[in-house]
Design a protein around this motif. Sequence first.
Motif, short mmCIF file in Angstrom:
data_model
loop_
_atom_site.label_atom_id
_atom_site.label_comp_id
_atom_site.label_asym_id
_atom_site.label_seq_id
_atom_site.Cartn_x
_atom_site.Cartn_y
_atom_site.Cartn_z
N ASP A 309 49.97 36.83 51.50
CA ASP A 309 49.72 38.12 52.15
C ASP A 309 49.31 39.18 51.12
OD1 ASP A 309 50.34 36.96 54.55
OD2 ASP A 309 52.37 37.82 54.68
N ALA A 310 49.97 39.17 49.95
CA ALA A 310 49.66 40.16 48.92
C ALA A 310 48.24 39.97 48.38
CB ALA A 310 50.68 40.07 47.79
N VAL A 311 47.85 38.72 48.18
CA VAL A 311 46.49 38.43 47.69
C VAL A 311 45.46 38.87 48.73
CG1 VAL A 311 44.88 36.57 47.14
CG2 VAL A 311 47.19 36.55 46.17
N ALA A 312 45.74 38.56 50.00
CA ALA A 312 44.82 38.96 51.07
C ALA A 312 44.69 40.47 51.15
CB ALA A 312 45.28 38.39 52.40
N ALA A 313 45.81 41.18 51.02
CA ALA A 313 45.79 42.65 51.07
C ALA A 313 45.00 43.21 49.90
CB ALA A 313 47.21 43.19 51.07
N ARG A 314 45.15 42.61 48.72
CA ARG A 314 44.42 43.11 47.55
C ARG A 314 42.92 42.91 47.71
NH1 ARG A 314 42.54 41.82 42.47
NH2 ARG A 314 43.00 43.40 40.89
N ARG A 315 42.56 41.78 48.33
CA ARG A 315 41.14 41.52 48.53
C ARG A 315 40.52 42.48 49.54
NH1 ARG A 315 41.40 34.87 48.76
NH2 ARG A 315 41.62 34.55 46.50
N ARG A 316 41.34 42.99 50.44
CA ARG A 316 40.84 43.94 51.42
C ARG A 316 40.79 45.36 50.89
NH1 ARG A 316 44.45 41.01 54.79
NH2 ARG A 316 45.96 42.72 54.59
N ALA A 317 41.44 45.60 49.74
CA ALA A 317 41.50 46.95 49.17
C ALA A 317 40.12 47.38 48.68
CB ALA A 317 42.50 46.99 48.03
N PRO A 318 39.88 48.72 48.56
CA PRO A 318 38.60 49.21 48.04
C PRO A 318 38.27 48.58 46.70
CG PRO A 318 39.92 51.02 48.89
CD PRO A 318 40.80 49.82 48.90
N PHE A 319 37.00 48.35 46.46
CA PHE A 319 36.56 47.67 45.24
C PHE A 319 36.94 48.45 44.00
CE2 PHE A 319 33.33 47.30 41.87
CZ PHE A 319 33.45 45.94 41.59
N SER A 320 37.41 47.74 43.00
CA SER A 320 37.72 48.35 41.70
C SER A 320 37.12 47.48 40.61
CB SER A 320 39.24 48.45 41.50
OG SER A 320 39.54 48.86 40.17
N PRO A 321 36.47 48.06 39.63
CA PRO A 321 35.85 47.26 38.57
C PRO A 321 36.86 46.61 37.64
CG PRO A 321 35.70 49.59 38.06
CD PRO A 321 36.24 49.51 39.45
N THR A 322 38.15 47.02 37.77
CA THR A 322 39.17 46.46 36.89
C THR A 322 39.43 45.01 37.27
OG1 THR A 322 40.21 48.62 36.74
CG2 THR A 322 41.52 46.72 36.05
N SER A 323 39.29 44.14 36.29
CA SER A 323 39.51 42.72 36.56
C SER A 323 41.00 42.44 36.65
CB SER A 323 38.91 41.87 35.44
OG SER A 323 39.64 42.03 34.24
N GLU A 324 41.31 41.29 37.23
CA GLU A 324 42.71 40.89 37.34
C GLU A 324 43.36 40.81 35.96
OE1 GLU A 324 40.31 39.63 39.03
OE2 GLU A 324 40.86 39.51 41.16
N ARG A 325 42.63 40.26 35.00
CA ARG A 325 43.20 40.14 33.65
C ARG A 325 43.45 41.50 33.05
NH1 ARG A 325 40.89 36.42 28.66
NH2 ARG A 325 42.42 37.10 27.11
#
Length: 339
Positions: A309-325
């Motif tokens: 659920d957390a991953v899905a919510a993050r993917r739905r969030a507004p785009f950010s150029p900051t990478s996961e790393r």
Amino acid sequence: MDEQYDVVVVGGGPAGLSGALALSRARRSVLVVDSGAPRNAPAGQVHNYLGREGTPPGELLVTGRAEVASYGGEVRTGEVLAAEVVPGGFRLRLADGGPVHARRLLVTTGLVDELPDVPGVRELWGSGVLHCPYCHGYEVRDQAIGVLSTSPFGVHQALMWRQWSADVTLFLHTGPEPTDEEWEQLAARDISVVSGQVTALEATGDRLGGVRLAGGQVVARDAVVVAPRFTARSAVLGSLGLTATDLEMNGHVIGSAVAADPNGLTAVPGVYVAGNVTDLRAQVISSAAAALNTGAMINADLIAEDTRDAVAARRRAPFSPTSERELCEQVLGDRRHGI
């Protein structure tokens, strides 16, 4: 609005409370719903429970409820009438109060001992009438023990109880005639055999006095062993399409149980079982241990769902150029600097 919990535990015996304790300590919201009719209520003590040997069953439950409550778990006396699958989990209908919603279910409703239909058996059940030698054998050691045969396992029971007393009598009652090999075994172990049906157990007050035969003779006994049929309490599971199946031993049905995998997961995703509802052999300590393991599996299942659920919510969030790393490195740096 429905009450919401991570896990609802149906059945508050040692298994249910053990599972609820593990889940409450895992910081899950937990509700235990218990009907207040434990299987071992007629027994005076719990045995083979390391560290709690000889504890009265009611005292063990009071202690367990307090331990669950100390970690935020809720224990409620009541009855779950039915459950249904709904988006996000399950909705439970209680005998009193509004509906309750749970993401996962742990059912630990145990079983019912269906006793032989002989007058006196039910009245003396748990005191003068026994079943499990590991639960009660030591308490009647060296006493006069009778075994009421109602199945092909009568001889087996007599031979087993001979370990606790040299004075064992097998009442054939409605059980089959022993084979030649069994007759030899009984004779070798000095176990007497009485033919004919038993019409009643005689009691003086709340103590067993003897076994009355159809001819009127009374054979003095201090304890009588029976072989109940062990029927799973599976009504709640039945409302979800899960049925208890008959279990056989040497072609003879000894009871029923609800099937589950080694982790307690049933055929319905999100529904788990532990204790006697799925394992007829389980004693108090093994039921509690099984529910502990199942509680851990439920928490792992919920963690996996929370992560999805957390991953899905993050993917739905507004785009950010900051990478996961970069984000992880930023968080790590903030922690190093006390931010």
